[in-house]
Design a protein around this motif. Structure first.
Motif, PDB file in Angstrom:
ATOM      1  N   GLU A 167       5.978   0.327  -4.792  1.00  0.00           N
ATOM      2  CA  GLU A 167       5.345   0.735  -3.536  1.00  0.00           C
ATOM      3  C   GLU A 167       5.092  -0.443  -2.594  1.00  0.00           C
ATOM      4  N   HIS A 168       5.144  -0.147  -1.272  1.00  0.00           N
ATOM      5  CA  HIS A 168       4.788  -1.118  -0.224  1.00  0.00           C
ATOM      6  C   HIS A 168       3.491  -0.731   0.467  1.00  0.00           C
ATOM      7  N   ASP A 169       2.998   0.466   0.200  1.00  0.00           N
ATOM      8  CA  ASP A 169       1.820   0.980   0.912  1.00  0.00           C
ATOM      9  C   ASP A 169       0.551   0.220   0.508  1.00  0.00           C
ATOM     10  N   GLU A 170      -0.193  -0.232   1.520  1.00  0.00           N
ATOM     11  CA  GLU A 170      -1.384  -1.061   1.296  1.00  0.00           C
ATOM     12  C   GLU A 170      -2.440  -0.338   0.445  1.00  0.00           C
ATOM     13  N   ASP A 171      -2.754   0.918   0.778  1.00  0.00           N
ATOM     14  CA  ASP A 171      -3.788   1.665   0.050  1.00  0.00           C
ATOM     15  C   ASP A 171      -3.427   1.825  -1.428  1.00  0.00           C
ATOM     16  N   THR A 172      -2.142   2.132  -1.685  1.00  0.00           N
ATOM     17  CA  THR A 172      -1.706   2.336  -3.067  1.00  0.00           C
ATOM     18  C   THR A 172      -1.791   1.036  -3.856  1.00  0.00           C
ATOM     19  N   ILE A 173      -1.383  -0.076  -3.225  1.00  0.00           N
ATOM     20  CA  ILE A 173      -1.451  -1.385  -3.901  1.00  0.00           C
ATOM     21  C   ILE A 173      -2.893  -1.711  -4.270  1.00  0.00           C
ATOM     22  N   LYS A 200      -7.545  -7.233  -8.132  1.00  0.00           N
ATOM     23  CA  LYS A 200      -8.533  -8.040  -7.394  1.00  0.00           C
ATOM     24  C   LYS A 200      -8.166  -9.527  -7.370  1.00  0.00           C
ATOM     25  N   GLU A 201      -7.295  -9.961  -8.330  1.00  0.00           N
ATOM     26  CA  GLU A 201      -6.871 -11.367  -8.369  1.00  0.00           C
ATOM     27  C   GLU A 201      -5.688 -11.631  -7.422  1.00  0.00           C
ATOM     28  N   LEU A 202      -4.993 -10.551  -6.998  1.00  0.00           N
ATOM     29  CA  LEU A 202      -3.788 -10.712  -6.167  1.00  0.00           C
ATOM     30  C   LEU A 202      -4.077 -11.485  -4.882  1.00  0.00           C
ATOM     31  N   LEU A 203      -5.184 -11.146  -4.216  1.00  0.00           N
ATOM     32  CA  LEU A 203      -5.492 -11.760  -2.923  1.00  0.00           C
ATOM     33  C   LEU A 203      -5.758 -13.259  -3.033  1.00  0.00           C
ATOM     34  N   LYS A 204      -5.987 -13.742  -4.254  1.00  0.00           N
ATOM     35  CA  LYS A 204      -6.219 -15.183  -4.449  1.00  0.00           C
ATOM     36  C   LYS A 204      -4.911 -15.949  -4.638  1.00  0.00           C
ATOM     37  N   CYS A 205      -3.806 -15.212  -4.819  1.00  0.00           N
ATOM     38  CA  CYS A 205      -2.507 -15.854  -5.074  1.00  0.00           C
ATOM     39  C   CYS A 205      -1.954 -16.454  -3.782  1.00  0.00           C
ATOM     40  N   GLU A 206      -1.711 -17.758  -3.791  1.00  0.00           N
ATOM     41  CA  GLU A 206      -1.256 -18.470  -2.581  1.00  0.00           C
ATOM     42  C   GLU A 206       0.232 -18.264  -2.304  1.00  0.00           C
ATOM     43  N   ASN A 207       1.027 -18.007  -3.368  1.00  0.00           N
ATOM     44  CA  ASN A 207       2.498 -17.932  -3.205  1.00  0.00           C
ATOM     45  C   ASN A 207       3.000 -16.527  -2.884  1.00  0.00           C
ATOM     46  N   SER A 208       2.125 -15.531  -2.974  1.00  0.00           N
ATOM     47  CA  SER A 208       2.564 -14.144  -2.806  1.00  0.00           C
ATOM     48  C   SER A 208       2.631 -13.747  -1.334  1.00  0.00           C
ATOM     49  N   GLU A 209       3.826 -13.301  -0.903  1.00  0.00           N
ATOM     50  CA  GLU A 209       3.988 -12.812   0.473  1.00  0.00           C
ATOM     51  C   GLU A 209       3.169 -11.538   0.684  1.00  0.00           C
ATOM     52  N   THR A 210       3.064 -10.735  -0.375  1.00  0.00           N
ATOM     53  CA  THR A 210       2.277  -9.497  -0.278  1.00  0.00           C
ATOM     54  C   THR A 210       0.796  -9.825  -0.058  1.00  0.00           C
ATOM     55  N   ALA A 211       0.288 -10.815  -0.833  1.00  0.00           N
ATOM     56  CA  ALA A 211      -1.124 -11.211  -0.688  1.00  0.00           C
ATOM     57  C   ALA A 211      -1.390 -11.757   0.712  1.00  0.00           C
ATOM     58  N   HIS A 483       8.929  -3.934   3.252  1.00  0.00           N
ATOM     59  CA  HIS A 483       7.704  -4.690   2.968  1.00  0.00           C
ATOM     60  C   HIS A 483       6.896  -4.794   4.266  1.00  0.00           C
ATOM     61  N   ILE A 484       5.579  -4.931   4.142  1.00  0.00           N
ATOM     62  CA  ILE A 484       4.691  -5.023   5.307  1.00  0.00           C
ATOM     63  C   ILE A 484       5.206  -6.058   6.311  1.00  0.00           C
ATOM     64  N   ILE A 505      13.029   6.832  20.086  1.00  0.00           N
ATOM     65  CA  ILE A 505      12.045   7.811  19.610  1.00  0.00           C
ATOM     66  C   ILE A 505      12.043   7.751  18.081  1.00  0.00           C
ATOM     67  N   VAL A 506      10.857   7.489  17.513  1.00  0.00           N
ATOM     68  CA  VAL A 506      10.736   7.283  16.068  1.00  0.00           C
ATOM     69  C   VAL A 506       9.768   8.302  15.475  1.00  0.00           C
ATOM     70  N   ILE A 507      10.170   8.921  14.357  1.00  0.00           N
ATOM     71  CA  ILE A 507       9.226   9.720  13.555  1.00  0.00           C
ATOM     72  C   ILE A 507       8.668   8.776  12.506  1.00  0.00           C
ATOM     73  N   GLU A 508       7.357   8.651  12.417  1.00  0.00           N
ATOM     74  CA  GLU A 508       6.807   7.641  11.506  1.00  0.00           C
ATOM     75  C   GLU A 508       5.382   7.969  11.058  1.00  0.00           C
ATOM     76  N   HIS A 509       5.071   7.589   9.809  1.00  0.00           N
ATOM     77  CA  HIS A 509       3.702   7.683   9.278  1.00  0.00           C
ATOM     78  C   HIS A 509       3.084   6.290   9.140  1.00  0.00           C
ATOM     79  N   ASN A 510       3.942   5.261   9.140  1.00  0.00           N
ATOM     80  CA  ASN A 510       3.487   3.900   8.838  1.00  0.00           C
ATOM     81  C   ASN A 510       2.715   3.301  10.019  1.00  0.00           C
ATOM     82  N   LEU A 511       1.443   2.981   9.776  1.00  0.00           N
ATOM     83  CA  LEU A 511       0.583   2.439  10.831  1.00  0.00           C
ATOM     84  C   LEU A 511       1.083   1.085  11.324  1.00  0.00           C
ATOM     85  N   GLU A 512       1.831   0.376  10.458  1.00  0.00           N
ATOM     86  CA  GLU A 512       2.375  -0.937  10.839  1.00  0.00           C
ATOM     87  C   GLU A 512       3.357  -0.815  11.995  1.00  0.00           C
ATOM     88  N   LEU A 513       4.009   0.354  12.121  1.00  0.00           N
ATOM     89  CA  LEU A 513       4.928   0.579  13.239  1.00  0.00           C
ATOM     90  C   LEU A 513       4.237   1.317  14.391  1.00  0.00           C
TER      91      LEU A 513
END
Length: 560
Positions: A167-173, A200-211, A483-484, A505-513
């Motif tokens: 998954e790429h979705d923020e809430d699910t992660i 909860k440790e993910l956000l402390k990871c410096e090398n993670s693009e997701t974090a 990915h985000i 014209i885009v159909i979309e659910h992703n708030l990032e877009l």
């Protein structure tokens, strides 16, 4: 006989269409698409036969079952069945599928809907000790329904099952117990575990693009260019499926995002009514008058193009580099080398699809199919060319130390660097990299691309060739599989197309877009029969002042 109520059996199926409901794509005249033989309609509960009940939406069926007041023998027979039926219907409702009808054919469901139907079947089975693997279950799901999906997945976990979600979705992660983050890049630059541990440790990871993306506060801002539209494409009296005689305004030369809960009518409006009718008008044909009254303001549009998730090629001979026509330019460059000129090799010699260039043993496939009786087909790398696809004479021609097979094994990022002194080739490769597909290899067979990758390759092709403008691009959930961080790359290409004078014209659910939209159209308020109305259409600034299912979620996203 219970088989009378099954259209998959000869006893219950309509004899004319054999339970298919259609004959060569046309609704069966005998059963009117219900699939059942006429005797089935004689058996009714509270005035409804089984086919009539199945034509109701899932939430209405649940209501009907709950109101049943059975007596005597009927009550005894139904005692164990009714709670099970209600439980399974509730699973579907919890997954945001209350608008579906039980009679709907499975092949008409979107990928996201089909996935959630399968999840509901598993939840209802009450199994334990099972490992469930889900690939992007939030595809096609409105952000407000994500919480329902997460709750359902957690209930599966609490029964003693293991849930593994890609998954790429923020809430699910952030709702997970454990995260495995792969990277650091895509393709050859990926394949390593960047992080594996409690969420909860993910956000402390410096090398993670997701974090980094999750911690980035700049993401939570409106990024719209807020274009002020001067001309509009107007659809009047749209009334197909659940759309309720609506008038819709699409601004030209702007980024319009169509939002709304699942089943609210977005795809019907954009991919069916708008696309099919505008295509007819541009081809000087009539519009479908039963779907809408008229289309106005289309005079400035020269072409309409639906960028969907269908494959860009169905055979391994098709590759991303052949699709965007960059491989033709690369073959041209090889034909200009000294040795190629001396041997009289023209551009066609460097194609693995021509007899002159391809390996004679595998016919340019790179592998041979071995058929063994009673066993699945096996593919073996060609022993003659070692999977290179070409004959030895072609592979002796080098361009700056690389032969044509070496080029096909490069990813788009490597090839862009290699061809930086070839402006035409560089431009095409650079576009694919900018859209976030730099990890794909030039020779990757097209059927192996995901739907989202195929959609973005189509966009890249259009961006390369579209210099005239006046094209209307329609996209159905283009952020699928992104990915985000890569959503911004996609938006940059869309904005580039608009700057060239095109309309998106885009159909979309992703708030990032959604946060990049110039104009927003929201359909709703629910799915199915409870949808099909316009809740809002206008600029994004005005959208944030109203209260709709999507504006509420977007406002929460921006606050956090």
């Amino acid at each position: 006989d219970p088989l009378l109520f099954a259209f998959n059996s000869k006893i219950g199926a309509c004899p004319t269409c054999n339970g298919l409901g259609k004959i060569e794509g046309v609704i069966c005249p005998q059963c009117k698409g219900t699939r059942y033989k006429k005797e089935v309609f004689s058996y009714k509960i509270n005035g409804l036969s089984l086919p009539e009940l199945c034509d109701l939406s899932i939430d209405k069926i649940k209501e009907f079952i709950e109101k049943l007041d059975l007596k005597g023998k009927e009550k005894i027979l139904a005692e164990g069945l009714i709670p099970e039926i209600i439980s399974r219907l509730e699973c579907l409702i919890d997954l945001g599928l209350s608008y579906l009808t039980l009679s709907r054919s499975a092949d008409t469901l979107s990928a996201g809907e089909a996935k959630r139907v399968r999840i509901s079947a598993e939840i209802g089975s009450n199994l334990t000790g099972v490992a469930y693997i889900l690939d992007e279950p939030t595809i096609g799901l409105h952000p407000k329904d994500n919480a329902k999906l997460i709750k359902v997945l957690k209930s599966l976990r609490d029964k003693g099952n293991t849930i593994i979600v890609v998954e790429h979705d923020e809430d699910t992660i952030l709702s997970s117990d454990f995260v495995v983050d792969l990277g650091p890049g895509g393709g050859k630059k990926g394949g390593e575990i960047v992080f594996a541990g409690p969420t909860k440790e993910l956000l402390k990871c410096e090398n993670s693009e997701t974090a980094k993306a999750l911690k980035n506060k700049e993401r939570k801002k409106i990024k719209s260019l807020k274009r002020k539209p001067k001309k509009f494409l107007i659809l009047k009296g749209v009334c197909k499926r659940n759309l309720k005689n609506i008038d819709v305004l699409f601004p030209l030369k702007a980024l319009t995002v169509v939002v709304g809960v699942s089943g609210s009518g977005k795809s019907t409006l954009v991919c069916e009514v708008l696309y099919e009718n505008l295509k007819n008008l541009l081809a000087k044909k009539e519009i479908f008058s039963e779907e809408l009254k008229e289309i106005k303001g289309y005079e400035d549009i020269k072409r309409v193009y639906l960028v969907d998730h269908s494959p860009i090629g169905n055979t391994p001979r098709s590759t991303p580099s052949t699709y965007i026509s960059v491989f033709t330019d690369i073959r041209q460059a090889f034909s200009q080398t000294l040795l190629a000129k001396q041997r009289g090799f023209k551009e066609g010699r460097f194609s693995f699809n021509t007899p002159e260039g391809q390996c004679p043993y595998c016919k340019g496939q790179g592998y041979n199919k071995i058929e063994i009786k009673f066993l699945p087909q096996v593919y073996q790398v060609c022993e003659y060319c070692n999977g290179k696809r070409y004959n030895p004479e072609v592979l002796e021609i080098y361009l700056r130390g690389k032969n044509i097979a070496d080029i096909l094994e490069m990813d788009f990022a490597e090839a862009r660097e290699f061809f930086k002194n070839h402006p035409l080739i560089y431009k095409k490769l650079d576009t694919v990299c900018k859209i976030g597909l730099n990890y794909l290899t030039l020779g990757q067979p097209s059927p192996t691309l995901s739907g989202g990758e195929a959609q973005r390759i189509k966009l890249a092709k259009e961006f390369v060739k579209s210099s005239k403008g006046s094209t209307l691009f329609l996209l159905d959930e283009p952020t699928t599989g992104l990915h985000i961080n890569d959503v911004e790359k996609l938006v940059n290409v869309l904005q580039g197309l608009i700057e060239k004078g095109n309309t998106i014209i885009v159909i979309e659910h992703n708030l990032e877009l959604i946060k990049y939209a110039d104009w927003i159209i929201e359909l709703g308020p629910e799915g199915g029969e409870k949808g099909g109305e316009i809740l809002f259409q206008g600029p994004i600034d005005e959208f944030l002042k109203v209260n709709t299912p999507t504006s509420e979620v977007l406002k929460k996203f921006l606050i956090h």
